[in-house]
Design a protein around this motif. Structure first.
Motif, PDB file in Angstrom:
ATOM      1  N   SER A 166       0.825  -1.219   0.000  1.00 52.43           N
ATOM      2  CA  SER A 166       0.000   0.000   0.000  1.00 52.43           C
ATOM      3  C   SER A 166       0.858   1.268   0.000  1.00 52.43           C
ATOM      4  O   SER A 166       0.579   2.224   0.728  1.00 52.43           O
ATOM      5  N   VAL A 167       1.907   1.250  -0.842  1.00 53.79           N
ATOM      6  CA  VAL A 167       2.754   2.433  -0.982  1.00 53.79           C
ATOM      7  C   VAL A 167       3.067   2.632  -2.459  1.00 53.79           C
ATOM      8  O   VAL A 167       2.924   1.720  -3.271  1.00 53.79           O
ATOM      9  N   SER A 168       3.494   3.823  -2.797  1.00 54.91           N
ATOM     10  CA  SER A 168       3.928   4.066  -4.172  1.00 54.91           C
ATOM     11  C   SER A 168       5.209   3.292  -4.436  1.00 54.91           C
ATOM     12  O   SER A 168       5.902   2.870  -3.498  1.00 54.91           O
ATOM     13  N   TRP A 169       5.524   3.143  -5.709  1.00 49.08           N
ATOM     14  CA  TRP A 169       6.773   2.456  -6.046  1.00 49.08           C
ATOM     15  C   TRP A 169       7.981   3.159  -5.438  1.00 49.08           C
ATOM     16  O   TRP A 169       8.945   2.522  -5.054  1.00 49.08           O
ATOM     17  N   ARG A 170       7.929   4.469  -5.345  1.00 50.34           N
ATOM     18  CA  ARG A 170       9.070   5.206  -4.803  1.00 50.34           C
ATOM     19  C   ARG A 170       9.401   4.751  -3.384  1.00 50.34           C
ATOM     20  O   ARG A 170      10.575   4.751  -2.970  1.00 50.34           O
ATOM     21  N   LEU A 171       8.375   4.342  -2.633  1.00 52.70           N
ATOM     22  CA  LEU A 171       8.553   3.958  -1.234  1.00 52.70           C
ATOM     23  C   LEU A 171       8.599   2.453  -1.038  1.00 52.70           C
ATOM     24  O   LEU A 171       8.684   1.977   0.099  1.00 52.70           O
ATOM     25  N   SER A 172       8.551   1.695  -2.115  1.00 48.05           N
ATOM     26  CA  SER A 172       8.506   0.234  -2.020  1.00 48.05           C
ATOM     27  C   SER A 172       9.909  -0.347  -1.880  1.00 48.05           C
ATOM     28  O   SER A 172      10.757  -0.166  -2.774  1.00 48.05           O
ATOM     29  N   PRO A 173      10.204  -1.080  -0.790  1.00 42.32           N
ATOM     30  CA  PRO A 173      11.517  -1.723  -0.647  1.00 42.32           C
ATOM     31  C   PRO A 173      11.824  -2.683  -1.798  1.00 42.32           C
ATOM     32  O   PRO A 173      12.982  -2.805  -2.213  1.00 42.32           O
ATOM     33  N   ARG A 174      10.806  -3.353  -2.308  1.00 53.14           N
ATOM     34  CA  ARG A 174      11.009  -4.279  -3.423  1.00 53.14           C
ATOM     35  C   ARG A 174      11.520  -3.540  -4.654  1.00 53.14           C
ATOM     36  O   ARG A 174      12.501  -3.949  -5.278  1.00 53.14           O
ATOM     37  N   VAL A 175      10.875  -2.443  -4.998  1.00 56.34           N
ATOM     38  CA  VAL A 175      11.280  -1.671  -6.163  1.00 56.34           C
ATOM     39  C   VAL A 175      12.646  -1.031  -5.932  1.00 56.34           C
ATOM     40  O   VAL A 175      13.506  -1.025  -6.826  1.00 56.34           O
ATOM     41  N   GLN A 176      12.863  -0.522  -4.752  1.00 56.21           N
ATOM     42  CA  GLN A 176      14.146   0.089  -4.422  1.00 56.21           C
ATOM     43  C   GLN A 176      15.291  -0.899  -4.597  1.00 56.21           C
ATOM     44  O   GLN A 176      16.354  -0.565  -5.149  1.00 56.21           O
ATOM     45  N   SER A 177      15.070  -2.139  -4.162  1.00 59.89           N
ATOM     46  CA  SER A 177      16.116  -3.162  -4.259  1.00 59.89           C
ATOM     47  C   SER A 177      16.411  -3.522  -5.708  1.00 59.89           C
ATOM     48  O   SER A 177      17.587  -3.675  -6.102  1.00 59.89           O
ATOM     49  N   VAL A 178      15.359  -3.664  -6.525  1.00 60.58           N
ATOM     50  CA  VAL A 178      15.566  -4.014  -7.934  1.00 60.58           C
ATOM     51  C   VAL A 178      16.324  -2.909  -8.654  1.00 60.58           C
ATOM     52  O   VAL A 178      17.269  -3.170  -9.413  1.00 60.58           O
TER      53      VAL A 178
END
Length: 384
Positions: A260-272
């Motif tokens: 329930s967060v934007s991609w900017r705040l997503s740990p998954r997206v940040q890691s990729v």
């Protein structure tokens, strides 16, 4: 456009790059680049990169050329691919007699063609009768000279050199002298127009052919025959840069539903994103450091020729394979949106990344041949 420096060509290349993404679908549909884009590449000086300054060329280093190709690949990989192939003109001209070279080439001459010996060149008075079938004539639709690699025969017998190896020469002729095949229907890199072509008893004067073992110029572009491959890494590097930047541009538009967060705040997206950035950075550093080391060593006449080729070859192989992995990871990250051709460029980048990795420079045999040199001190590949 009077371009005389690397800095200027890179600057104007960036301007062209920004206009290319909107044309990519046209390139794919037409299966070739547009005449306007070819004219712009000529104006920029892309096809002058390997010609000597005494001819009015730019005579750029391998690393500088790679930066130009990389910048074009950010805009469109097919444009970069054709620019890379077409810029070999200046190198080919350096394997010919200077007087002959000036008759065949101008500093905006575009070459295309398959240099590996897929054909037969039968010796006849004054030259050769050339027959064969060649693949991957990238940029064939807009080239001035089409090359064809051949083994040389005399009275039907393949000739061998003093080392008992077949004699390999590259034949140069106008595209109109070959039979051109309209068969470029591929997974990716459709805009490169890399069609097959053939010839049957086509006469080629001896002086319009060359061997990579017999340069007529000296210097870093001719002291080792791998110069035609050195700027290739710019294509995967530019593709990966464009793909990462595309995903980064979506981080405020997309939502990680599981958190329930934007991609900017997503740990998954940040890691990729972080993993892709470091993978690209490492691959890019290997490419440019190995090219610079090789160039400096060639200038200073230091080091064994084969040794100087191994690291750039390994870095090139790594760049192609790493970038395919990066783009696949970003494709997966983007999920279902990636499969729509009209909504996401990731579809094209993924297809292009798989297609470019079918080139010989990305094959596993390159690793074996480099390893052969590292362990045995020799290689069976002329370009390694």
């Amino acid at each position: 456009m009077n371009i005389k420096t690397f800095e200027h060509i890179l600057e104007v290349t960036k301007s062209l790059t920004s206009s290319l993404p909107v044309l990519s679908s046209i390139f794919e549909t037409e299966r070739r680049l547009t005449d306007d884009v070819i004219a712009q590449l000529k104006a920029i000086g892309v096809f002058k990169m390997n010609f000597p300054k005494s001819w009015g060329g730019l005579e750029l280093t391998s690393a500088q050329q790679t930066q130009v190709i990389e910048q074009l690949a950010i805009g469109d990989p097919a444009v970069a691919w054709c620019a890379m192939i077409g810029s070999d003109s200046g190198i080919y001209s350096g394997y010919l007699n200077e007087e002959v070279a000036k008759k065949l080439f101008t500093i905006n001459t575009i070459t295309a063609g398959w240099i590996h010996p897929q054909g037969i060149a039968e010796e006849v008075p004054g030259g050769y009768l050339v027959s064969g079938n060649w693949r991957f004539g990238s940029g064939l639709s807009h080239c001035n000279i089409l090359s064809a690699g051949c083994f040389v025969y005399r009275n039907g017998t393949k000739l061998l050199d003093e080392n008992e190896k077949p004699i390999w020469r590259v034949m140069l002729a106008k595209p109109s002298e070959y039979h051109l095949k309209d068969n470029w229907f591929t997974t990716g890199l459709a805009g490169s127009g890399s069609r097959d072509y053939s010839a049957k008893n086509m006469f080629v004067p001896y002086e319009h052919s060359f061997s990579f073992l017999e340069p007529h110029r000296s210097g870093p572009l001719f002291d080792t025959p791998d110069a035609i491959l050195r700027n290739m890494s710019g294509i995967p590097l530019g593709m990966a840069r464009a793909a990462i930047d595309y995903i980064k541009g979506l981080v405020d538009k997309k939502y990680d539903r599981s958190l329930s967060v934007s991609w900017r705040l997503s740990p998954r997206v940040q890691s990729v994103i972080a993993k892709c950035e470091i993978d690209l950075y490492a691959a890019r550093c290997a490419v440019y450091s190995s090219l610079s080391e090789q160039w400096d060593a060639l200038i200073e006449k230091k080091g064994d020729d084969e040794e100087l080729r191994v690291r750039p070859a390994l870095a090139r192989h790594n760049a192609f394979k790493t970038v395919r992995k990066i783009i696949a990871e970003l494709y997966d990250l983007n999920g279902g949106a990636s499969i729509y051709k009209n909504e996401s460029p990731l579809d094209r980048w993924l297809r292009d990344s798989y297609t470019i990795c079918q080139h010989a420079v990305a094959s596993d045999s390159i690793l074996q041949q480099c390893g052969q040199y590292l362990l045995e001190g020799k290689s069976n590949n002329l370009f390694i």
